[in-house]
Design a protein around this motif. Structure first.
Motif, PDB file in Angstrom:
ATOM      1  N   ARG A   4       0.853  -1.194   0.000  1.00 27.59           N
ATOM      2  CA  ARG A   4       0.000   0.000   0.000  1.00 27.59           C
ATOM      3  C   ARG A   4       0.882   1.235   0.000  1.00 27.59           C
ATOM      4  NH1 ARG A   4      -5.081  -1.189   3.023  1.00 27.59           N
ATOM      5  NH2 ARG A   4      -5.714  -3.147   2.109  1.00 27.59           N
ATOM      6  N   GLU A  72      -3.330  -8.431   3.712  1.00 29.89           N
ATOM      7  CA  GLU A  72      -4.258  -7.345   3.375  1.00 29.89           C
ATOM      8  C   GLU A  72      -4.905  -6.743   4.625  1.00 29.89           C
ATOM      9  OE1 GLU A  72      -4.755  -5.674   0.613  1.00 29.89           O
ATOM     10  OE2 GLU A  72      -3.394  -6.940  -0.544  1.00 29.89           O
ATOM     11  N   GLU A  73      -5.301  -7.589   5.548  1.00 28.46           N
ATOM     12  CA  GLU A  73      -5.903  -7.116   6.798  1.00 28.46           C
ATOM     13  C   GLU A  73      -4.880  -6.306   7.604  1.00 28.46           C
ATOM     14  OE1 GLU A  73      -7.525  -9.065  10.931  1.00 28.46           O
ATOM     15  OE2 GLU A  73      -7.897 -10.155   9.067  1.00 28.46           O
ATOM     16  N   GLY A  76      -4.296  -2.890   6.095  1.00 24.37           N
ATOM     17  CA  GLY A  76      -5.407  -2.001   6.429  1.00 24.37           C
ATOM     18  C   GLY A  76      -5.244  -1.392   7.809  1.00 24.37           C
TER      19      GLY A  76
END
Length: 85
Positions: A4, A72-73, A76
């Motif tokens: 990200r 991914e978690e 985030g």
């Protein structure tokens, strides 16, 4: 490896308390987790000294990378911490 790119919105950047929360969350990830300031060299997001050494301030862009099944978690959560006011 999931990644990200984030512009830090926190007033204090990743210093002191936010950096500690960032490192604590990263340490819960099962795989490798790195953070880089802009296009700089990635450092371990699990090291408070490495994260503080980046000198991330409000408005700086960071690149967070993680691998593992929960990547991914985890990304985030790290983005939330970087942008927490």
């Amino acid at each position: 490896m999931a990644q990200r790119r984030v512009t830090v919105e926190s007033e204090v950047g990743l210093h002191a308390r936010p950096a500690a929360l960032f490192v604590e969350a990263a340490a819960k990830g099962g795989g490798e987790v790195t953070v880089a300031k802009g296009e700089g060299t990635p450092v371990s997001a699990k090291s408070i000294l490495a994260v503080m050494g980046l000198d991330v301030r409000k408005g700086d862009e960071i690149v967070i990378s993680a691998d593992g099944e929960d990547a991914e978690e985890l990304l985030g959560r790290l983005v939330e911490i970087a942008n927490a006011g």
